[in-house]
Design an enzyme around this catalytic site. Structure first.
Site, PDB file in Angstrom:
ATOM      1  CB  ALA A 121       3.537 -69.663  72.340  1.00  0.00           C
ATOM      2  CE  LYS A 144      17.607 -69.278  80.478  1.00  0.00           C
ATOM      3  NZ  LYS A 144      16.690 -68.800  81.495  1.00  0.00           N
ATOM      4  N   GLY A 175       2.976 -64.542  67.180  1.00  0.00           N
ATOM      5  CA  GLY A 175       1.520 -64.647  67.308  1.00  0.00           C
ATOM      6  C   GLY A 175       0.969 -63.688  68.356  1.00  0.00           C
ATOM      7  N   GLY A 196       7.319 -65.291  79.414  1.00  0.00           N
ATOM      8  CA  GLY A 196       6.447 -65.389  78.241  1.00  0.00           C
ATOM      9  C   GLY A 196       5.568 -66.633  78.330  1.00  0.00           C
ATOM     10  N   GLY A 197       4.355 -66.535  77.805  1.00  0.00           N
ATOM     11  CA  GLY A 197       3.463 -67.699  77.761  1.00  0.00           C
ATOM     12  C   GLY A 197       3.096 -68.156  79.153  1.00  0.00           C
ATOM     13  CG  ASP A 198       1.825 -71.902  81.892  1.00  0.00           C
ATOM     14  OD1 ASP A 198       0.816 -71.503  82.491  1.00  0.00           O
ATOM     15  OD2 ASP A 198       2.614 -72.761  82.372  1.00  0.00           O
ATOM     16  CG  MET A 227      12.070 -72.729  71.583  1.00  0.00           C
ATOM     17  SD  MET A 227      12.730 -73.227  73.172  1.00  0.00           S
ATOM     18  CE  MET A 227      11.465 -74.322  73.783  1.00  0.00           C
ATOM     19  CG  ASP A 279      11.938 -64.929  80.544  1.00  0.00           C
ATOM     20  OD1 ASP A 279      12.950 -64.842  81.232  1.00  0.00           O
ATOM     21  OD2 ASP A 279      11.249 -65.960  80.449  1.00  0.00           O
ATOM     22  N   PRO A 324       1.260 -64.889  75.276  1.00  0.00           N
ATOM     23  CG  PRO A 324      -0.186 -65.323  73.509  1.00  0.00           C
ATOM     24  CD  PRO A 324      -0.125 -65.302  75.009  1.00  0.00           C
TER      25      PRO A 324
HETATM   26  C1  LIG Z   1      11.463 -70.639  75.757  1.00  0.00           C
HETATM   27  S1  LIG Z   1       9.955 -70.955  74.956  1.00  0.00           S
HETATM   28  C2  LIG Z   1       8.834 -70.221  76.062  1.00  0.00           C
HETATM   29  C3  LIG Z   1       7.447 -70.726  75.912  1.00  0.00           C
HETATM   30  C4  LIG Z   1       6.471 -70.044  76.844  1.00  0.00           C
HETATM   31  N1  LIG Z   1       6.750 -70.406  78.214  1.00  0.00           N
HETATM   32  C5  LIG Z   1       5.029 -70.379  76.507  1.00  0.00           C
HETATM   33  O1  LIG Z   1       4.345 -71.016  77.329  1.00  0.00           O
HETATM   34  O2  LIG Z   1       4.576 -69.973  75.443  1.00  0.00           O
HETATM   35  C6  LIG Z   1      10.022 -69.812  73.628  1.00  0.00           C
HETATM   36  C7  LIG Z   1       9.280 -70.295  72.402  1.00  0.00           C
HETATM   37  O3  LIG Z   1       7.879 -70.126  72.584  1.00  0.00           O
HETATM   38  C8  LIG Z   1       7.294 -69.863  71.328  1.00  0.00           C
HETATM   39  N2  LIG Z   1       6.660 -68.538  71.401  1.00  0.00           N
HETATM   40  C9  LIG Z   1       6.610 -67.721  72.447  1.00  0.00           C
HETATM   41  N3  LIG Z   1       5.899 -66.609  72.169  1.00  0.00           N
HETATM   42  C10 LIG Z   1       5.482 -66.748  70.895  1.00  0.00           C
HETATM   43  C11 LIG Z   1       4.689 -65.952  70.025  1.00  0.00           C
HETATM   44  N4  LIG Z   1       4.171 -64.784  70.409  1.00  0.00           N
HETATM   45  N5  LIG Z   1       4.435 -66.406  68.772  1.00  0.00           N
HETATM   46  C12 LIG Z   1       4.921 -67.593  68.372  1.00  0.00           C
HETATM   47  N6  LIG Z   1       5.668 -68.383  69.164  1.00  0.00           N
HETATM   48  C13 LIG Z   1       5.947 -67.961  70.399  1.00  0.00           C
HETATM   49  C14 LIG Z   1       8.389 -69.891  70.300  1.00  0.00           C
HETATM   50  O4  LIG Z   1       8.479 -71.222  69.815  1.00  0.00           O
HETATM   51  C15 LIG Z   1       9.584 -69.543  71.168  1.00  0.00           C
HETATM   52  O5  LIG Z   1      10.779 -69.973  70.554  1.00  0.00           O
END
Ligand SMILES: C[S@@+](CC[C@H](N)C(=O)[O-])C[C@H]1O[C@@H](n2cnc3c(N)ncnc32)[C@H](O)[C@@H]1O
Length: 480
Positions: A334, A272, A414, A303-305, A385, A250, A227
């Site tokens: 996240a 994006k 976060g 980001g994230g997974d 999102m 990203d 995250p």
């Molecule tokens: C396109 S998605 C990608 C998610 C990512 N693959 C994941 O597993 O966390 C992007 C969304 O993830 C969430 N997100 C990603 N990083 C975040 C963070 N540090 N704090 C809060 N929400 C986050 C938000 O909802 C953001 O709009």
């Protein structure tokens, strides 16, 4: 960074230590590892310094420092209890243009001595610019535990092989892959376990094969960056970042994570950003295929997974179709990372028995789901999102029959320095998002608040408003 870290060659160089007590002895112990020519000036040297002088390991003069002592000296250490004498020594060193360090007096220092993990010739230096020496020592202890004792030997052996390897593998990228494999595979494992002959045999096999084989094809590693907090990267992610030729990255991946990557890896940003033109998914796929076909090790950093709302599946399919080897390294998504950052338990025995990850946005507007099912008691929802569709989520869940007093928590950015937390109840979700000024990436949790102690701590620490909207029930006491 005020103090610039460098490694200074002190072999056969004159170094002056002014003082002869325990602190001077500590510096002498360190300096002796470099092969410096050490002179100690001390009117009453301690037993260790005196013994080293007797053994001929350093020159000792039993007197105060004079200006002439500094002439031609490379470095000077001052380890004197008398502050006035120390200041005098510093003045002389400065007048002679000699960088000086005064033990325990950072304000008088031109340079600092870091905490050191020594696996000669591999040396790790840890500095905190004097802010937290205890922290530096803790980091040193962790690194001492992490770095194998034979690491220095491995590095020396690698140096002795460099010429042969360059001869056998001429292409730069292929040679770098050989060395990555050397340090990160069975060769290093055998060497570090003391099986030097087996390690040497493995090198021979690799080098024999290298001449005969065609140039190896590239590969792609889909890496989940978590995250945002770089400390949440996995070891595998870290290693992938450090062996990448190209990083395709990203928007949500912060600079602090990119800073963990190999410095000379090329970076291609394919963010994006909402509402702004950005490469299409098929353009991103094409970049991955193009770079891998050029023989590069490509890290696709997401980001994230990669497989949670990350379109990792689409990239995997495109690469598989092009016949490119792919590895997937998971990241902390996240919903999991943000919950931990604010102290929100995603499941709770007898109260929250399931966790659903869902998106609030579809390609053509707010996402639709089976809202009645999602509104049932005992469920925990983590909505990605979703802040732009908060009104939609709120009205759909209420229409689906959710208890209006169900707790909601919104976590923006976060795990990052700008983390913000807002709490309320589902009936006020849209208002909560607006009032709290949530504009960045955020997760909406429906079904729980953070543990109160953690909420207060997070709010205080980050100086952000933590709002509770009209929730008269104790946390967790939703209809179950
Ligand atoms: C396109 S998605 C990608 C998610 C990512 N693959 C994941 O597993 O966390 C992007 C969304 O993830 C969430 N997100 C990603 N990083 C975040 C963070 N540090 N704090 C809060 N929400 C986050 C938000 O909802 C953001 O709009």
């Amino acid at each position: 960074m005020r103090f610039f870290p460098i490694f200074l060659d002190l072999e056969h160089q004159p170094v002056l230590v002014i003082g002869g007590g325990e602190q001077a002895a500590q510096k002498v112990r360190l300096l002796r590892r470099t092969g410096a020519r050490i002179t100690v000036l001390a009117e009453e040297p301690g037993p260790e310094i005196a013994a080293l002088a007797t053994a001929g390991d350093l020159a000792l003069e039993r007197r105060r420092v004079a200006a002439r002592d500094l002439v031609g000296v490379r470095l000077a250490y001052v380890a004197l209890e008398d502050g006035g004498e120390a200041a005098r020594a510093v003045q002389m060193a400065r007048a002679a243009g000699v960088p000086v360090n005064v033990v325990d007096r950072q304000e008088l220092c031109d340079f600092l001595t870091p905490a050191i993990v020594d696996r000669d010739p591999v040396v790790v230096a840890i500095g905190t610019e004097g802010a937290a020496p205890v922290l530096a020592r803790r980091i040193k202890a962790q690194l001492e535990a992490m770095l194998p004792a034979r690491l220095g030997g491995l590095a020396r052996w690698a140096a002795s092989l460099r010429g042969r390897v360059a001869e056998a593998i001429r292409a730069g990228a292929a040679r770098r892959r050989f060395w990555d494999g050397f340090f990160d595979g069975p060769i290093a494992r055998a060497y570090l376990a003391g099986r030097h002959e087996a390690a040497a045999r493995l090198v021979e096999t690799e080098l024999d094969g290298a001449g005969a084989e065609p140039a190896p094809t590239g590969s792609v590693t889909l890496v989940g960056a978590g995250p945002g907090d770089p400390d949440l990267l996995t070891f595998k992610a870290m290693r992938a970042l450090q062996t990448a030729d190209v990083i395709v990255v990203d928007r949500l991946v912060p600079q602090a994570i990119l800073d963990c990557a190999r410095r000379d890896a090329a970076r291609i940003h394919v963010g994006k950003a909402p509402g702004k033109p950005s490469p299409s998914q098929s353009a991103i796929n094409a970049i991955l295929v193009r770079e891998a076909e050029a023989g590069k090790h490509v890290v696709r950093l997401k980001g994230g997974d990669p497989f949670v709302f990350g379109r990792g599946g689409e990239e995997l399919a495109a690469l598989a179709e092009a016949g490119i080897p792919v590895e997937v390294i998971p990241g902390i998504t996240a919903a999991i990372g943000c919950a931990a950052a604010v102290g929100l338990a995603l499941t709770e025995r007898e109260q929250r028995r399931s966790l659903t990850l869902l998106t609030g946005r579809a390609s053509d507007g707010p996402a639709e789901h089976d809202w009645q099912a999602l509104a049932r008691p005992g469920r925990m929802l983590a909505i990605y999102m979703g802040t732009g569709a908060a009104g939609h989520v709120q009205s759909r869940l209420l229409a689906g029959g959710i208890d209006p007093a169900t707790p909601v928590t919104v976590v923006e950015n976060g795990t990052l320095p700008g983390q913000k937390v807002a709490t309320g109840v589902i009936v006020g979700l849209a208002e909560l998002v607006i009032d709290a000024g949530i504009k960045g990436p955020a997760i909406i949790y429906v079904g729980a608040h953070p543990c109160p102690a953690r909420t207060a701590a997070a709010g205080e620490e980050r100086g952000r408003a933590v709002r509770a909207l009209a929730s008269s029930r104790p946390i967790g006491e939703q209809a179950a």
